[in-house]
Write a protein that holds these residues in place. Structure first.
Motif, PDB file in Angstrom:
ATOM      1  N   MET A  32      37.977 131.245  65.338  1.00 60.52           N
ATOM      2  CA  MET A  32      38.536 132.457  64.742  1.00 60.52           C
ATOM      3  C   MET A  32      38.335 133.703  65.605  1.00 60.52           C
ATOM      4  O   MET A  32      38.952 134.732  65.346  1.00 60.52           O
ATOM      5  N   ARG A  59      33.480 140.213  64.214  1.00 60.75           N
ATOM      6  CA  ARG A  59      34.066 140.153  62.884  1.00 60.75           C
ATOM      7  C   ARG A  59      34.787 141.468  62.543  1.00 60.75           C
ATOM      8  O   ARG A  59      35.846 141.472  61.912  1.00 60.75           O
ATOM      9  N   MET A 115      38.468 141.668  63.654  1.00 67.86           N
ATOM     10  CA  MET A 115      39.459 140.743  63.099  1.00 67.86           C
ATOM     11  C   MET A 115      40.413 141.480  62.152  1.00 67.86           C
ATOM     12  O   MET A 115      40.049 142.492  61.550  1.00 67.86           O
ATOM     13  N   ASP A 157      43.247 140.735  58.854  1.00 68.62           N
ATOM     14  CA  ASP A 157      43.610 139.720  57.879  1.00 68.62           C
ATOM     15  C   ASP A 157      44.898 138.999  58.250  1.00 68.62           C
ATOM     16  O   ASP A 157      45.025 137.785  58.060  1.00 68.62           O
ATOM     17  N   THR A 182      44.281 136.545  61.034  1.00 70.99           N
ATOM     18  CA  THR A 182      43.407 135.504  60.497  1.00 70.99           C
ATOM     19  C   THR A 182      44.212 134.482  59.714  1.00 70.99           C
ATOM     20  O   THR A 182      44.039 133.264  59.880  1.00 70.99           O
ATOM     21  N   VAL A 199      37.379 134.125  54.680  1.00 73.20           N
ATOM     22  CA  VAL A 199      38.632 133.580  55.206  1.00 73.20           C
ATOM     23  C   VAL A 199      39.219 132.551  54.233  1.00 73.20           C
ATOM     24  O   VAL A 199      40.434 132.513  54.011  1.00 73.20           O
TER      25      VAL A 199
END
Length: 242
Positions: free
Chosen positions: A81, A105, A108, A110, A113, A140
């Motif tokens: 990820m 993190r 990232m 959405d 992801t 996630v």
């Protein structure tokens, strides 16, 4: 229900059992981005799982988790990820690595992801698919349950941030595990999620801390709570994927 999964494993012949050995593959998301993933399990299986990492990348622990599910007869894909941020992230559990993982993190999004998770689901090629995530991966898994329709079951272990998305209705059954001594996930958030989403199965483990299911962490792992949570996870997956 757990015995059904055991039967799937025992039904695999020696010639097919070699398919379970893990390997690294490449996935292509719908926006064209290519990311890596760890794949394990019998190719002939019609039951697939996406396993989603913590903030430490697809490290030895996550690969071992994938192997455990593969040994139960699932075809498994664990996508990297963080590849959109830095490729090949594979860290341990030191404080320095935790800080680095939190920074990854924070970068990232959405939307990307979801694109990467859907690519992992497509790579399974199975008729029934579930998703299991740990810490970051639990968030996630919640995104996958609420913003896609590609999974028949979702499970999250000690995930934070879901309370901000509590008004989003899951499109599949969801099971969540939390420790009531988790400094990263306030029980007030868990209670709020439970109140708004009564259809979600939420299990709280008294005395358990963050990462209680990760036997690679220097602190926090609780064998008894892991066994109890895994003993709930396997029948849940079997019920909705089997």
């Amino acid at each position: 229900m757990v015995t059904t999964l055991v039967a799937r494993k025992s039904a695999i012949t020696d010639s097919r059992w070699s398919d379970i050995m893990g390997s690294h593959i490449s996935l292509r998301a719908k926006d064209g981005f290519e990311l890596s993933a760890y794949k394990a399990g019998p190719e002939a299986s019609t039951y697939g799982l996406v396993i989603v990492q913590e903030i430490f990348g697809v490290n030895a622990h996550i690969r071992e988790v994938a192997d455990r599910f593969a040994n139960r007869g699932y075809k498994v894909v664990a996508p990297a990820m963080f590849d959109r941020i830095e490729r090949g992230v594979d860290m341990g559990y030191s404080e320095e690595e935790r800080i680095k993982g939190r920074a990854y993190r924070g970068r990232m999004t959405d939307s990307t992801t979801i694109a990467d998770i859907e690519a992992a689901a497509d790579a399974l090629g199975t008729s029934r698919r579930g998703i299991v995530g740990y810490s970051l991966g639990a968030y996630v898994a919640w995104l996958a349950a609420t913003r896609t329709r590609v999974f028949q079951a979702a499970c999250g272990w000690y995930g934070g941030g879901m309370v901000a998305l509590k008004d989003e209705k899951p499109n599949c059954p969801v099971l969540l595990h939390f420790g009531d001594q988790d400094a990263s996930v306030p029980m007030a958030d868990v209670d709020a999620l439970r109140e708004v989403r009564p259809e979600v199965e939420i299990c709280v483990y008294p005395g358990a801390k963050h990462g209680f299911g990760c036997d690679a962490r220097p602190a926090g792992f609780s064998p008894a709570d892991y066994d109890l949570a895994q003993g709930r996870t396997l029948p849940f997956l079997d019920r909705h994927l089997g």
